[in-house]
Design a protein around this motif. Structure first.
Motif, PDB file in Angstrom:
ATOM      1  N   ALA A 120       0.819  -1.224   0.000  1.00 46.44           N
ATOM      2  CA  ALA A 120       0.000   0.000   0.000  1.00 46.44           C
ATOM      3  C   ALA A 120       0.845   1.262   0.000  1.00 46.44           C
ATOM      4  O   ALA A 120       0.329   2.356  -0.290  1.00 46.44           O
ATOM      5  CB  ALA A 120      -0.934  -0.007   1.208  1.00 46.44           C
ATOM      6  N   SER A 121       2.127   1.155   0.327  1.00 51.59           N
ATOM      7  CA  SER A 121       2.980   2.347   0.354  1.00 51.59           C
ATOM      8  C   SER A 121       3.425   2.766  -1.044  1.00 51.59           C
ATOM      9  O   SER A 121       3.953   3.869  -1.220  1.00 51.59           O
ATOM     10  CB  SER A 121       4.215   2.096   1.227  1.00 51.59           C
ATOM     11  N   LEU A 122       3.222   1.897  -2.038  1.00 50.64           N
ATOM     12  CA  LEU A 122       3.643   2.205  -3.396  1.00 50.64           C
ATOM     13  C   LEU A 122       2.518   2.874  -4.179  1.00 50.64           C
ATOM     14  O   LEU A 122       1.336   2.557  -3.991  1.00 50.64           O
ATOM     15  CB  LEU A 122       4.060   0.925  -4.128  1.00 50.64           C
ATOM     16  N   SER A 123       2.886   3.774  -5.065  1.00 51.20           N
ATOM     17  CA  SER A 123       1.912   4.397  -5.955  1.00 51.20           C
ATOM     18  C   SER A 123       1.559   3.424  -7.085  1.00 51.20           C
ATOM     19  O   SER A 123       2.251   2.428  -7.304  1.00 51.20           O
ATOM     20  CB  SER A 123       2.481   5.680  -6.547  1.00 51.20           C
ATOM     21  N   GLN A 124       0.490   3.739  -7.804  1.00 53.13           N
ATOM     22  CA  GLN A 124       0.136   2.901  -8.945  1.00 53.13           C
ATOM     23  C   GLN A 124       1.213   2.964 -10.013  1.00 53.13           C
ATOM     24  O   GLN A 124       1.485   1.965 -10.700  1.00 53.13           O
ATOM     25  CB  GLN A 124      -1.223   3.325  -9.517  1.00 53.13           C
ATOM     26  N   HIS A 125       1.863   4.092 -10.160  1.00 53.51           N
ATOM     27  CA  HIS A 125       2.979   4.214 -11.101  1.00 53.51           C
ATOM     28  C   HIS A 125       4.088   3.227 -10.736  1.00 53.51           C
ATOM     29  O   HIS A 125       4.650   2.545 -11.610  1.00 53.51           O
ATOM     30  CB  HIS A 125       3.519   5.649 -11.077  1.00 53.51           C
ATOM     31  N   GLU A 126       4.401   3.120  -9.444  1.00 51.82           N
ATOM     32  CA  GLU A 126       5.449   2.195  -8.997  1.00 51.82           C
ATOM     33  C   GLU A 126       5.022   0.746  -9.173  1.00 51.82           C
ATOM     34  O   GLU A 126       5.829  -0.114  -9.538  1.00 51.82           O
ATOM     35  CB  GLU A 126       5.807   2.481  -7.538  1.00 51.82           C
ATOM     36  N   ARG A 127       3.741   0.447  -8.919  1.00 48.69           N
ATOM     37  CA  ARG A 127       3.261  -0.922  -9.106  1.00 48.69           C
ATOM     38  C   ARG A 127       3.348  -1.334 -10.577  1.00 48.69           C
ATOM     39  O   ARG A 127       3.835  -2.410 -10.917  1.00 48.69           O
ATOM     40  CB  ARG A 127       1.811  -1.044  -8.628  1.00 48.69           C
ATOM     41  N   LEU A 128       2.865  -0.464 -11.457  1.00 51.02           N
ATOM     42  CA  LEU A 128       2.911  -0.771 -12.888  1.00 51.02           C
ATOM     43  C   LEU A 128       4.359  -0.889 -13.367  1.00 51.02           C
ATOM     44  O   LEU A 128       4.688  -1.760 -14.175  1.00 51.02           O
ATOM     45  CB  LEU A 128       2.184   0.314 -13.682  1.00 51.02           C
ATOM     46  N   GLY A 129       5.228  -0.021 -12.833  1.00 52.90           N
ATOM     47  CA  GLY A 129       6.624  -0.072 -13.226  1.00 52.90           C
ATOM     48  C   GLY A 129       7.305  -1.358 -12.795  1.00 52.90           C
ATOM     49  O   GLY A 129       8.096  -1.939 -13.545  1.00 52.90           O
ATOM     50  N   THR A 130       6.980  -1.824 -11.588  1.00 50.23           N
ATOM     51  CA  THR A 130       7.562  -3.077 -11.106  1.00 50.23           C
ATOM     52  C   THR A 130       7.178  -4.232 -12.019  1.00 50.23           C
ATOM     53  O   THR A 130       8.007  -5.085 -12.365  1.00 50.23           O
ATOM     54  CB  THR A 130       7.084  -3.373  -9.672  1.00 50.23           C
ATOM     55  N   ALA A 131       5.911  -4.260 -12.432  1.00 49.97           N
ATOM     56  CA  ALA A 131       5.449  -5.336 -13.319  1.00 49.97           C
ATOM     57  C   ALA A 131       6.099  -5.235 -14.688  1.00 49.97           C
ATOM     58  O   ALA A 131       6.580  -6.237 -15.240  1.00 49.97           O
ATOM     59  CB  ALA A 131       3.929  -5.286 -13.446  1.00 49.97           C
ATOM     60  N   ALA A 132       6.146  -4.038 -15.251  1.00 43.18           N
ATOM     61  CA  ALA A 132       6.712  -3.865 -16.587  1.00 43.18           C
ATOM     62  C   ALA A 132       8.210  -4.156 -16.595  1.00 43.18           C
ATOM     63  O   ALA A 132       8.730  -4.780 -17.526  1.00 43.18           O
ATOM     64  CB  ALA A 132       6.444  -2.445 -17.090  1.00 43.18           C
ATOM     65  N   TRP A 133       8.924  -3.717 -15.551  1.00 43.31           N
ATOM     66  CA  TRP A 133      10.371  -3.925 -15.469  1.00 43.31           C
ATOM     67  C   TRP A 133      10.714  -5.400 -15.369  1.00 43.31           C
ATOM     68  O   TRP A 133      11.795  -5.819 -15.770  1.00 43.31           O
ATOM     69  CB  TRP A 133      10.920  -3.184 -14.250  1.00 43.31           C
ATOM     70  N   ALA A 134       9.799  -6.195 -14.795  1.00 42.95           N
ATOM     71  CA  ALA A 134      10.081  -7.617 -14.582  1.00 42.95           C
ATOM     72  C   ALA A 134       9.883  -8.449 -15.844  1.00 42.95           C
ATOM     73  O   ALA A 134      10.291  -9.608 -15.890  1.00 42.95           O
ATOM     74  CB  ALA A 134       9.194  -8.165 -13.463  1.00 42.95           C
ATOM     75  N   LEU A 135       9.241  -7.881 -16.866  1.00 42.80           N
ATOM     76  CA  LEU A 135       9.026  -8.632 -18.102  1.00 42.80           C
ATOM     77  C   LEU A 135      10.345  -8.860 -18.817  1.00 42.80           C
ATOM     78  O   LEU A 135      11.236  -8.011 -18.782  1.00 42.80           O
ATOM     79  CB  LEU A 135       8.072  -7.864 -19.028  1.00 42.80           C
ATOM     80  N   PRO A 136      10.490 -10.015 -19.480  1.00 43.66           N
ATOM     81  CA  PRO A 136      11.717 -10.243 -20.257  1.00 43.66           C
ATOM     82  C   PRO A 136      11.887  -9.147 -21.300  1.00 43.66           C
ATOM     83  O   PRO A 136      10.927  -8.755 -21.965  1.00 43.66           O
ATOM     84  CB  PRO A 136      11.466 -11.606 -20.919  1.00 43.66           C
ATOM     85  N   ARG A 137      13.093  -8.629 -21.413  1.00 38.64           N
ATOM     86  CA  ARG A 137      13.305  -7.537 -22.358  1.00 38.64           C
ATOM     87  C   ARG A 137      13.542  -8.094 -23.749  1.00 38.64           C
ATOM     88  O   ARG A 137      14.007  -9.227 -23.913  1.00 38.64           O
ATOM     89  CB  ARG A 137      14.491  -6.670 -21.925  1.00 38.64           C
TER      90      ARG A 137
END
Length: 224
Positions: A74-91
């Protein structure tokens, strides 16, 4: 609902649900007796997200667990949540020039190309005013490798040239985030972010190729 209904509602086999439970990807259900538990709509939504991460995004279980922890933080913003998911995808993996057998000289040339490519990517991001991710971010590194590969093959790939494509990508990103915001809650948005990032890339590639056909016909179709 019982596990059989949860499986039917989510489209995830019972054995897979049990595996996700063991791995901590899915919260335990409410225990009703020694052998049975009940599950709710939250479990259905979480299963959709887990499936998007692992089956669509092809994330390892350990990586998916980290993303889910971010989703629940809950301490993370939606921007941070979406970024964590996107960053974890295989590049994406850019094409590499075939091995020339040049040995150390070839390695030195590759290093020089990589350094030049990084300078162009840095100049591009600075010129666009894109400050949230730099050349060392996962997509920044992938872009640098692609630019280096293009440079080795003699194709133009300067910051000025790339900016034309970056602005088109910026408009595409705006359209995608407009779509994400139409989903009802944060977890659904994270799920959609992963799914759309993966599944829309072939859509965008196909549209680009179709546009090439149309533009080529307009420019060159009347020749001869």
């Amino acid at each position: 609902m019982r596990m059989a209904e949860l499986s039917e509602r989510s489209g995830v086999p019972t054995a897979t649900i049990k595996y996700y439970l063991r791995e901590g990807l899915l919260p335990r259900g409410h225990r009703v007796n020694a052998t049975q538990a009940e599950y709710g709509e939250d479990h259905v939504r979480r299963l959709r997200l887990v499936r998007a991460l692992i089956q669509v995004g092809r994330m390892p279980v350990t990586t998916a667990r980290e993303v889910l922890a971010a989703v629940d933080d809950a301490s993370l913003s939606q921007h941070e949540r979406l970024g964590t998911a996107a960053w974890a995808l295989p590049r994406p993996v850019p094409p590499r020039q075939a091995d020339t057998g040049a040995g150390d000289a070839g390695d030195a040339g590759d290093a020089a190309d990589a350094a030049a490519a990084r300078r162009e990517v840095t100049a591009l991001l600075d010129g666009l005013g894109w400050q949230q991710a730099g050349p060392d971010s996962p997509p920044g590194q992938a872009l640098t490798e692609a630019v280096a590969a293009l440079t080795r093959l003699g194709y133009p790939c300067t910051a000025t040239h790339l900016a034309l494509f970056a602005r088109a990508a910026e408009r595409t990103a705006g359209a995608e985030l407009d779509l994400l915001e139409s989903f009802p809650d944060q977890e659904a948005q994270v799920e959609a972010s992963v799914a759309l990032t993966v599944l829309y890339e072939p859509v965008l590639l196909s549209l680009r190729r179709l546009a090439h056909v149309e533009e080529s016909a307009r420019r060159f179709g009347a020749e001869g």
